[in-house]
Design an enzyme around this catalytic site. Structure first.
Site, PDB file in Angstrom:
ATOM      1  N   ASP A 153       0.851  -1.206   0.000  1.00  9.45           N
ATOM      2  CA  ASP A 153       0.000   0.000   0.000  1.00  9.45           C
ATOM      3  C   ASP A 153       0.884   1.252   0.000  1.00  9.45           C
ATOM      4  O   ASP A 153       0.877   2.053   0.940  1.00  9.45           O
ATOM      5  CB  ASP A 153      -0.953  -0.013   1.195  1.00  9.45           C
ATOM      6  CG  ASP A 153      -2.131   0.921   0.963  1.00  9.45           C
ATOM      7  OD1 ASP A 153      -2.188   1.550  -0.115  1.00  9.45           O
ATOM      8  OD2 ASP A 153      -2.986   1.046   1.860  1.00  9.45           O
ATOM      9  N   ASN A 217      -7.761  -1.777   7.323  1.00  9.96           N
ATOM     10  CA  ASN A 217      -7.735  -0.752   8.382  1.00  9.96           C
ATOM     11  C   ASN A 217      -8.156   0.617   7.870  1.00  9.96           C
ATOM     12  O   ASN A 217      -8.192   1.563   8.647  1.00  9.96           O
ATOM     13  CB  ASN A 217      -6.305  -0.569   8.913  1.00  9.96           C
ATOM     14  CG  ASN A 217      -5.725  -1.846   9.457  1.00  9.96           C
ATOM     15  OD1 ASN A 217      -6.384  -2.873   9.454  1.00  9.96           O
ATOM     16  ND2 ASN A 217      -4.515  -1.779   9.932  1.00  9.96           N
ATOM     17  N   PHE A 219     -10.175   3.856   6.696  1.00 10.90           N
ATOM     18  CA  PHE A 219     -11.435   4.422   7.215  1.00 10.90           C
ATOM     19  C   PHE A 219     -11.520   5.891   6.861  1.00 10.90           C
ATOM     20  O   PHE A 219     -10.504   6.530   6.530  1.00 10.90           O
ATOM     21  CB  PHE A 219     -11.512   4.262   8.742  1.00 10.90           C
ATOM     22  CG  PHE A 219     -10.414   4.988   9.496  1.00 10.90           C
ATOM     23  CD1 PHE A 219     -10.556   6.315   9.870  1.00 10.90           C
ATOM     24  CD2 PHE A 219      -9.220   4.347   9.818  1.00 10.90           C
ATOM     25  CE1 PHE A 219      -9.533   6.986  10.545  1.00 10.90           C
ATOM     26  CE2 PHE A 219      -8.195   5.005  10.497  1.00 10.90           C
ATOM     27  CZ  PHE A 219      -8.356   6.328  10.868  1.00 10.90           C
ATOM     28  N   ALA A 220     -12.742   6.412   6.956  1.00  8.95           N
ATOM     29  CA  ALA A 220     -12.953   7.866   6.896  1.00  8.95           C
ATOM     30  C   ALA A 220     -13.775   8.182   8.138  1.00  8.95           C
ATOM     31  O   ALA A 220     -14.842   7.589   8.338  1.00  8.95           O
ATOM     32  CB  ALA A 220     -13.694   8.246   5.629  1.00  8.95           C
ATOM     33  N   ASN A 323       3.529   5.070   4.472  1.00 14.12           N
ATOM     34  CA  ASN A 323       4.218   3.956   3.796  1.00 14.12           C
ATOM     35  C   ASN A 323       4.979   4.529   2.607  1.00 14.12           C
ATOM     36  O   ASN A 323       4.368   4.818   1.567  1.00 14.12           O
ATOM     37  CB  ASN A 323       3.224   2.927   3.246  1.00 14.12           C
ATOM     38  CG  ASN A 323       2.520   2.143   4.324  1.00 14.12           C
ATOM     39  OD1 ASN A 323       2.902   2.179   5.482  1.00 14.12           O
ATOM     40  ND2 ASN A 323       1.481   1.430   3.933  1.00 14.12           N
ATOM     41  N   SER A 370      -8.058   9.954  19.010  1.00 18.71           N
ATOM     42  CA  SER A 370      -6.915  10.109  18.111  1.00 18.71           C
ATOM     43  C   SER A 370      -6.218  11.399  18.511  1.00 18.71           C
ATOM     44  O   SER A 370      -6.875  12.345  18.955  1.00 18.71           O
ATOM     45  CB  SER A 370      -7.380  10.218  16.656  1.00 18.71           C
ATOM     46  OG  SER A 370      -7.970   8.996  16.259  1.00 18.71           O
ATOM     47  N   HIS A 388       2.472   5.804  13.609  1.00 16.06           N
ATOM     48  CA  HIS A 388       1.438   6.246  12.659  1.00 16.06           C
ATOM     49  C   HIS A 388       0.029   5.933  13.166  1.00 16.06           C
ATOM     50  O   HIS A 388      -0.949   6.142  12.482  1.00 16.06           O
ATOM     51  CB  HIS A 388       1.673   5.610  11.303  1.00 16.06           C
ATOM     52  CG  HIS A 388       1.208   4.178  11.182  1.00 16.06           C
ATOM     53  ND1 HIS A 388       1.506   3.210  12.102  1.00 16.06           N
ATOM     54  CD2 HIS A 388       0.463   3.566  10.223  1.00 16.06           C
ATOM     55  CE1 HIS A 388       0.975   2.074  11.714  1.00 16.06           C
ATOM     56  NE2 HIS A 388       0.335   2.262  10.582  1.00 16.06           N
ATOM     57  N   GLY A 389      -0.041   5.383  14.393  1.00 17.21           N
ATOM     58  CA  GLY A 389      -1.336   5.056  14.958  1.00 17.21           C
ATOM     59  C   GLY A 389      -1.086   4.303  16.254  1.00 17.21           C
ATOM     60  O   GLY A 389       0.056   4.263  16.749  1.00 17.21           O
ATOM     61  N   LYS A 464     -16.500   2.620   7.110  1.00 15.90           N
ATOM     62  CA  LYS A 464     -15.619   1.570   6.554  1.00 15.90           C
ATOM     63  C   LYS A 464     -16.182   1.120   5.191  1.00 15.90           C
ATOM     64  O   LYS A 464     -15.533   1.268   4.192  1.00 15.90           O
ATOM     65  CB  LYS A 464     -15.549   0.360   7.491  1.00 15.90           C
ATOM     66  CG  LYS A 464     -15.083   0.666   8.902  1.00 15.90           C
ATOM     67  CD  LYS A 464     -13.610   0.858   9.028  1.00 15.90           C
ATOM     68  CE  LYS A 464     -12.846  -0.426   8.833  1.00 15.90           C
ATOM     69  NZ  LYS A 464     -11.383  -0.169   8.997  1.00 15.90           N
TER      70      LYS A 464
HETATM   71  N1  LIG Z   1      -9.471   6.834  14.554  1.00  9.45           N
HETATM   72  C1  LIG Z   1      -9.385   5.600  14.036  1.00  9.45           C
HETATM   73  N2  LIG Z   1      -8.174   4.986  14.001  1.00  9.45           N
HETATM   74  C2  LIG Z   1      -8.114   3.759  13.459  1.00  9.45           C
HETATM   75  C3  LIG Z   1      -9.241   3.074  12.968  1.00  9.45           C
HETATM   76  N3  LIG Z   1      -8.847   1.861  12.490  1.00  9.45           N
HETATM   77  C4  LIG Z   1      -7.509   1.798  12.660  1.00  9.45           C
HETATM   78  N4  LIG Z   1      -7.068   2.942  13.241  1.00  9.45           N
HETATM   79  C5  LIG Z   1      -5.685   3.332  13.547  1.00  9.45           C
HETATM   80  O1  LIG Z   1      -5.053   3.681  12.326  1.00  9.45           O
HETATM   81  C6  LIG Z   1      -3.788   3.048  12.224  1.00  9.45           C
HETATM   82  C7  LIG Z   1      -3.548   2.754  10.772  1.00  9.45           C
HETATM   83  O2  LIG Z   1      -2.677   1.694  10.616  1.00  9.45           O
HETATM   84  P1  LIG Z   1      -2.254   1.024   9.217  1.00  9.45           P
HETATM   85  O3  LIG Z   1      -1.113   0.126   9.604  1.00  9.45           O
HETATM   86  O4  LIG Z   1      -3.428   0.325   8.665  1.00  9.45           O
HETATM   87  O5  LIG Z   1      -1.800   2.105   8.307  1.00  9.45           O
HETATM   88  C8  LIG Z   1      -3.910   1.807  13.100  1.00  9.45           C
HETATM   89  O6  LIG Z   1      -2.667   1.489  13.659  1.00  9.45           O
HETATM   90  C9  LIG Z   1      -4.893   2.209  14.167  1.00  9.45           C
HETATM   91  O7  LIG Z   1      -4.251   2.672  15.305  1.00  9.45           O
HETATM   92  C10 LIG Z   1     -10.497   3.738  13.021  1.00  9.45           C
HETATM   93  O8  LIG Z   1     -11.537   3.204  12.580  1.00  9.45           O
HETATM   94  N5  LIG Z   1     -10.519   4.991  13.562  1.00  9.45           N
HETATM   95 MN   LIG Z   2      -2.081   2.893   6.407  1.00  8.69          MN
END
Ligand SMILES: Nc1nc2c(ncn2[C@@H]2O[C@H](COP(=O)(O)O)[C@@H](O)[C@H]2O)c(=O)[nH]1
Ligand SMILES: [Mn+2]
Length: 468
Positions: A153, A217, A219-220, A323, A370, A388-389, A464
């Site tokens: 990705d 993973n 989303f909006a 990425n 977040s 990144h999350g 999603k």
């Molecule tokens: N606010 C939200 N954060 C989310 C959701 N689903 C996943 N996450 C976070 O995003 C990162 C993206 O990781 P990636 O590896 O797919 O790029 C993931 O680590 C989660 O912490 C959501 O629905 N809402």
């Molecule tokens: Mn990602």
């Protein structure tokens, strides 16, 4: 007609041969054949040799004649062989995670990539977790480029937009009900949209995928400000507690995957001297731009669905690509002693050296907060990158143990937000419990002196997908 061998990922003695040519060699087509041959609807993923998942609309590269079919478990087929490291050529491994859980498998994967030839520094962020072959949540500095470390990705990232003033009565379920048609191809002029981002080459993915969130993973999320820690930072972004915002997480859809597939077929490591480096980078950079255009189009479409009074277009406040591979920033740890360029691979790592406000998002999960963070420090400890999350805590396959009666509740989250996810498997796999606590991840970065909190966001509606 070429034969393709379908192999059960969990039991390699179970195989079936099918005869297929494009367009019948997509992920979807091969999965349907596998479900039929192995009589199991639970089969869900088609892996290519080496563990790269074949996208739904992606064609199996013509030189490949076998795939591994999985239910949700990690890839168990043969690895792609990578060149061996020179003796004495040691990379430095750092982990920024005091409070956050990091599994042994993730550490093992990080050590494995740190031992690849040419890798100089490998930094595991607090969201570090295992991928199918390579770790996610890390930044790696190397003499050359490893396309597989960036993954399929290419260009995946997060963009944040201002949507509208907060309505007097915020009804998450009503807003969620307005989000329809977003998985369908966009009816507008994709060529004109992409040209605005400097993407001049048409691809097979433009008309079918541009402006769609994609699975997994991605989303909006419509969200609002929960609290402000750094008033000056919030002012720089122009964010207040009286508005609705939109966070979009998506990437280059099937495009990045097609670039990686063609790459892994030719070479797994591109040293500076490789004639294949420049063509890969050109494709990579194109996918990064494509992904950026994709997120903006998702925001445009979603905002149109909501029809909230206010600005005609969502206003972009920040954007990060998590990425990618870029030339390493200069200075110590950057170029080598002779001034030769080094490459910074980010696989699930946000850049901490972005232009603009420099503020970086750290999403939690659909049921967690977040954060927006301000990177601090000289970037040497953290390879100019942040988490990144929150990062995945439990594998997708582990999330299928929920009793069916509880499933209906999954569309409402502990934070009072609403989820639109009409794929029952994905609804289970993306539960908030699948992710680490964002509080620990942010706390780890604060403790390491690489980031400060600016502002906290609360989810209102997470989109999603609708039913197919
Ligand atoms: N606010 C939200 N954060 C989310 C959701 N689903 C996943 N996450 C976070 O995003 C990162 C993206 O990781 P990636 O590896 O797919 O790029 C993931 O680590 C989660 O912490 C959501 O629905 N809402
Ligand atoms: Mn990602």
């Amino acid at each position: 007609m070429p034969a393709i061998t379908l192999i059960l990922n969990t039991n390699h003695t179970k195989q079936a041969v099918v005869w297929a040519t494009p367009p019948h060699t997509t992920g979807t087509a091969l999965l349907a054949q596998a479900q039929n041959k192995f009589r199991s609807k639970a089969l869900a993923t088609v892996f290519q040799r080496g563990g790269v998942a074949l996208g739904e609309d992606e064609q199996l590269p013509p030189e490949e004649d076998r795939v591994w079919i999985a239910k949700g478990e990690a890839y168990a087929g043969p690895p792609v062989t990578l060149p061996l490291r020179e003796p004495g050529d040691a990379a430095e491994v750092r982990i920024i995670a005091e409070r956050s859980f990091v599994s042994d498998e993730a550490l093992k994967q990080l050590e494995r990539v740190a031992s690849l030839p040419g890798v100089r520094v490998a930094v595991g962020m607090p969201d570090l977790h295992p991928g199918s072959r390579f770790p996610i949540g890390c930044a790696l500095v190397a003499d050359g480029v490893y396309p597989a470390l960036i993954g399929s990705d290419i260009g995946c990232g997060i963009s944040l937009y201002r949507l509208a003033s907060l309505p007097a009565r915020l009804d998450a379920a009503k807003l969620a009900a307005r989000l329809t048609g977003l998985d369908e191809p966009w009816a507008g002029d994709t060529r004109a949209w992409l040209e605005r981002y400097g993407v001049h080459q048409a691809t097979a993915f433009d008309d079918c995928s541009l402006g769609t969130v994609g699975g997994g993973n991605h989303f909006a999320e419509v969200c609002r400000v929960e609290s402000i820690t750094d008033e000056a930072g919030a002012r720089e972004l122009g964010m207040t507690e009286d508005e609705l915002y939109l966070m979009v997480h998506s990437g280059s859809r099937g495009l990045g995957s097609s670039i990686l597939s063609s790459q892994t077929a030719s070479s797994s490591y591109l040293p500076a001297s490789s004639p294949a480096l420049a063509p890969y980078l050109e494709q990579h950079d194109g996918a990064v731009l494509w992904a950026c255009a994709n997120r903006d189009l998702i925001a445009h479409r979603l905002s149109a669905c909501l029809g909230l009074p206010g600005e005609a277009e969502p206003q972009k406040l920040l954007e990060v690509t998590h990425n990618s591979v870029t030339p390493c920033p200069g200075g110590p740890g950057g170029d080598d002693a002779h001034g030769a360029r080094r490459w910074l691979h980010r696989k699930g790592a946000a850049p901490s050296d972005t232009t603009g406000t420099g503020i970086v998002p750290c999403p939690g999960s659909r049921g967690d907060f977040s954060w927006l963070l301000r990177p601090i420090g000289d970037g040497l400890l953290n390879a100019h990158s942040l988490a990144h999350g929150a990062g995945r805590l439990r594998a997708r396959s582990e999330m299928h143990t929920q009793p069916p009666s509880a499933r209906a509740k999954l569309v409402d989250t502990p934070l009072g937000s609403r989820v639109v996810c009409e794929d029952p498997a994905l609804l289970l796999e993306e539960r908030p419990e699948a992710y680490k606590a964002v509080e620990g991840v942010v706390g780890d970065m604060e403790a390491a002196g690489v980031a400060q909190r600016v502002l906290c966001l609360r989810p209102v509606v997470t989109y999603k997908c609708r039913a197919k």
